[in-house]
Design a protein around this motif. Structure first.
Motif, short mmCIF file in Angstrom:
data_model
loop_
_atom_site.label_atom_id
_atom_site.label_comp_id
_atom_site.label_asym_id
_atom_site.label_seq_id
_atom_site.Cartn_x
_atom_site.Cartn_y
_atom_site.Cartn_z
N ARG A 166 1.03 -7.95 -10.65
CA ARG A 166 -0.06 -7.18 -10.16
C ARG A 166 0.38 -5.90 -9.40
O ARG A 166 -0.10 -4.82 -9.72
N ASP A 167 1.61 -6.11 -8.73
CA ASP A 167 2.15 -5.03 -7.96
C ASP A 167 2.86 -3.86 -8.95
O ASP A 167 2.64 -3.04 -8.65
N ASP B 250 0.74 -1.19 -0.04
CA ASP B 250 -0.05 -0.09 -0.15
C ASP B 250 0.66 1.23 -0.02
O ASP B 250 0.19 2.43 0.03
N ARG C 2 0.76 2.36 -12.81
CA ARG C 2 -0.51 3.08 -12.85
C ARG C 2 -0.70 4.04 -11.84
O ARG C 2 -0.89 5.43 -11.96
N ARG C 3 -0.12 3.87 -10.71
CA ARG C 3 -0.07 4.93 -9.53
C ARG C 3 0.97 6.09 -9.84
O ARG C 3 0.95 7.16 -9.23
N GLU D 44 2.07 -3.58 -11.92
CA GLU D 44 0.98 -2.73 -12.85
C GLU D 44 0.51 -1.79 -11.88
O GLU D 44 0.36 -0.62 -12.48
N ARG D 45 0.32 -2.04 -10.66
CA ARG D 45 -0.19 -0.93 -9.71
C ARG D 45 0.78 0.22 -9.68
O ARG D 45 0.11 1.31 -9.67
N LYS D 46 1.76 0.09 -9.35
CA LYS D 46 2.89 0.98 -9.43
C LYS D 46 3.22 1.75 -10.71
O LYS D 46 3.06 3.00 -10.48
#
Length: 231
Positions: A126-127, A95, A133-134, A129-131
């Motif tokens: 997944r992690d 997070d 994106r953020r 891709e999340r980073k």
């Protein structure tokens, strides 16, 4: 002539290893009743290396190896609330906000109109891709490649997929082991931008001696380097 620039993500575009270092400190404190800090670190690293083939890289892999290490060091006496505490530590890692490193935004803006820019990173799909994106940087890259390992074969597959010859490609990253050496093996160019912290698995004994290797003190030196190589 270089047409395409590959960027590593963790510790090249944003902070990553510092998050792991902070979590290691908390894990050592959590397990102090079972073993000293040096033993915890040594056992954790050995467990991570043993599990790389099973789990790969990333925070989820770290979480499983941390729990396994804690069980071993406690001789099976690890309590449920201690397992829960380790899981919470890894949740905090997942997070954690994405903190962009200095010179990243300006460098990408300076290059994006003249070069194809690709993110090439390893870790949990997944992690990562999340980073991406953020980070707010996703739109600056023509492609994002997330691989399980960074070696000559993975770079070769990526360049073939994007129809880029090695001599037209320059890879930028903080890890000589993962970002620099495989690219040089393939015949590409490589620029090393060091990060203050390096995971033990990524360390090498010395810098490569190669005509296509460049050591930069900061990412801001990348556009002038590319200009020189294109002259």
């Amino acid at each position: 002539m270089i047409t395409t620039v590959g960027f590593d993500a963790d510790d090249t575009l944003w902070h990553n290893e510092s998050i792991f270092v902070s979590t290691h400190e908390k894990l050592r404190a959590l397990l102090v009743a079972y073993h000293d800090a040096e033993t915890v670190e040594r056992q954790l690293f050995a467990t991570e290396m043993r599990n790389l083939e099973r789990y790969g890289y990333g925070i989820k892999s770290f979480a499983l190896s941390a729990i396994e290490t804690a069980v071993e060091l406690s001789r099976g006496q690890l309590k449920a609330d201690e397992v829960s505490a380790i899981i919470k530590l890894t949740h905090l890692m997942l997070d954690h906000p994405v903190e962009i490193l200095p010179h990243v935004v300006e460098t990408i803006e300076a290059l994006r109109s003249s070069y194809r820019l690709i993110v090439i990173t390893k870790g949990d799909l997944r992690d990562q891709e999340r980073k991406i994106r953020r980070s707010g940087l996703e739109g600056s890259f023509s492609a994002v490649e997330i691989v399980s390992e960074k070696d000559r074969n993975s770079y070769d597959r990526i360049l073939r997929r994007h129809a880029v010859r090695p001599e037209e490609f320059l890879m930028v990253g903080n890890s000589i082991r993962s970002d620099i050496l495989p690219a040089l093996e393939l015949g590409a160019y490589a620029a090393h931008v060091p990060y203050p912290l390096t995971w033990e698995h990524e360390r090498v004994d010395k810098e490569p001696e190669h005509e296509r290797y460049f050591s930069l003190s900061a990412l801001a030196e990348l556009p002038p380097l590319l200009e020189r190589l294109s002259a």
